[in-house]
Design a protein around this motif. Structure first.
Motif, short mmCIF file in Angstrom:
data_model
loop_
_atom_site.label_atom_id
_atom_site.label_comp_id
_atom_site.label_asym_id
_atom_site.label_seq_id
_atom_site.Cartn_x
_atom_site.Cartn_y
_atom_site.Cartn_z
N ASP A 89 3.48 3.87 6.99
CA ASP A 89 3.79 2.47 6.70
C ASP A 89 2.54 1.70 6.27
N LEU A 90 1.40 2.03 6.86
CA LEU A 90 0.14 1.40 6.45
C LEU A 90 -0.18 1.76 5.00
N GLU A 91 -0.04 3.04 4.69
CA GLU A 91 -0.32 3.50 3.32
C GLU A 91 0.64 2.86 2.32
N ASN A 92 1.87 2.63 2.74
CA ASN A 92 2.88 2.02 1.86
C ASN A 92 2.87 0.49 1.90
N LYS A 93 1.92 -0.06 2.65
CA LYS A 93 1.71 -1.52 2.72
C LYS A 93 2.98 -2.30 3.11
N VAL A 94 3.66 -1.80 4.15
CA VAL A 94 4.89 -2.49 4.59
C VAL A 94 4.60 -3.65 5.54
N PHE A 95 3.40 -3.74 6.05
CA PHE A 95 3.05 -4.80 7.00
C PHE A 95 2.57 -6.03 6.23
N LYS A 96 3.50 -6.90 5.86
CA LYS A 96 3.17 -8.05 5.01
C LYS A 96 3.21 -9.37 5.75
N VAL B 121 2.21 -3.85 16.41
CA VAL B 121 2.17 -3.53 14.99
C VAL B 121 3.49 -3.87 14.29
N TYR B 122 4.61 -3.47 14.90
CA TYR B 122 5.89 -3.65 14.22
C TYR B 122 6.57 -4.99 14.54
N LYS B 123 6.71 -5.29 15.82
CA LYS B 123 7.42 -6.52 16.18
C LYS B 123 6.71 -7.75 15.61
N LEU B 124 5.38 -7.79 15.74
CA LEU B 124 4.65 -8.94 15.22
C LEU B 124 4.64 -8.98 13.69
N ASP C 276 -5.58 -5.48 12.28
CA ASP C 276 -6.21 -5.98 13.52
C ASP C 276 -5.47 -5.44 14.74
N ALA C 277 -4.14 -5.42 14.65
CA ALA C 277 -3.32 -4.93 15.77
C ALA C 277 -3.62 -3.47 16.06
N ILE C 278 -3.77 -2.68 15.02
CA ILE C 278 -4.08 -1.26 15.19
C ILE C 278 -5.46 -1.11 15.83
#
Length: 137
Positions: A89-96, A39-42, A114-116
């Motif tokens: 972080d999901l709610e704050n949409k940090v995974f861009k 989730v984070y590294k990728l 997808d990772a989750i």
């Protein structure tokens, strides 16, 4: 995972039954590491776990020494911290910016979501292993 940590002694968590390559605590540490890497590294974001933890529990490793009570407490704490932070972080949409990744099982992960989803499957696989291990400790 938390119930496994609470329900077994340190000796039981570290026991590697005959025919197995790892133990209960390794599986739990591995689950944490894989979730953070997927989730984070990728996503190009800092992980909430140490590089040392990654080296101990990443794919292809096995227990090289017994986990200590301090290790167990750290993992126990991280189980909840990582879930809560990932949710926020999901709610704050940090995974861009997600780097696409194909798993060993042939599934291509294209987004953090997808990772989750894949991580749930991964956790289930290791939970099954842990249920098997506990029969022999």
């Amino acid at each position: 995972m938390s119930k496994f940590l609470q329900g077994y002694t340190l000796e039981q968590l570290n026991a590697i039954p005959a025919g197995y390559n790892n133990n209960l605590i390794w599986n739990i540490g591995h689950i944490l590491v894989v979730q953070q890497m997927l989730v984070y590294k990728l996503s190009g974001l800092p992980m909430m776990i140490s590089d040392e933890m990654v080296e101990k529990y990443k794919r292809g490793t096995k227990p090289e020494q017994d986990a200590t009570q301090v290790d167990v407490e750290e993992i126990q704490s991280l189980l909840f911290e990582t879930i809560n932070q990932t949710k926020a972080d999901l709610e704050n949409k940090v995974f861009k910016n997600f780097q696409e990744f194909s798993t060993m099982s042939g599934y291509t992960i294209k987004t953090a979501e997808d990772a989750i989803s894949f991580n749930v499957y991964h956790e289930a696989v290791h939970t099954g292993m842990m249920m098997s291990i506990r029969k022999f400790i």
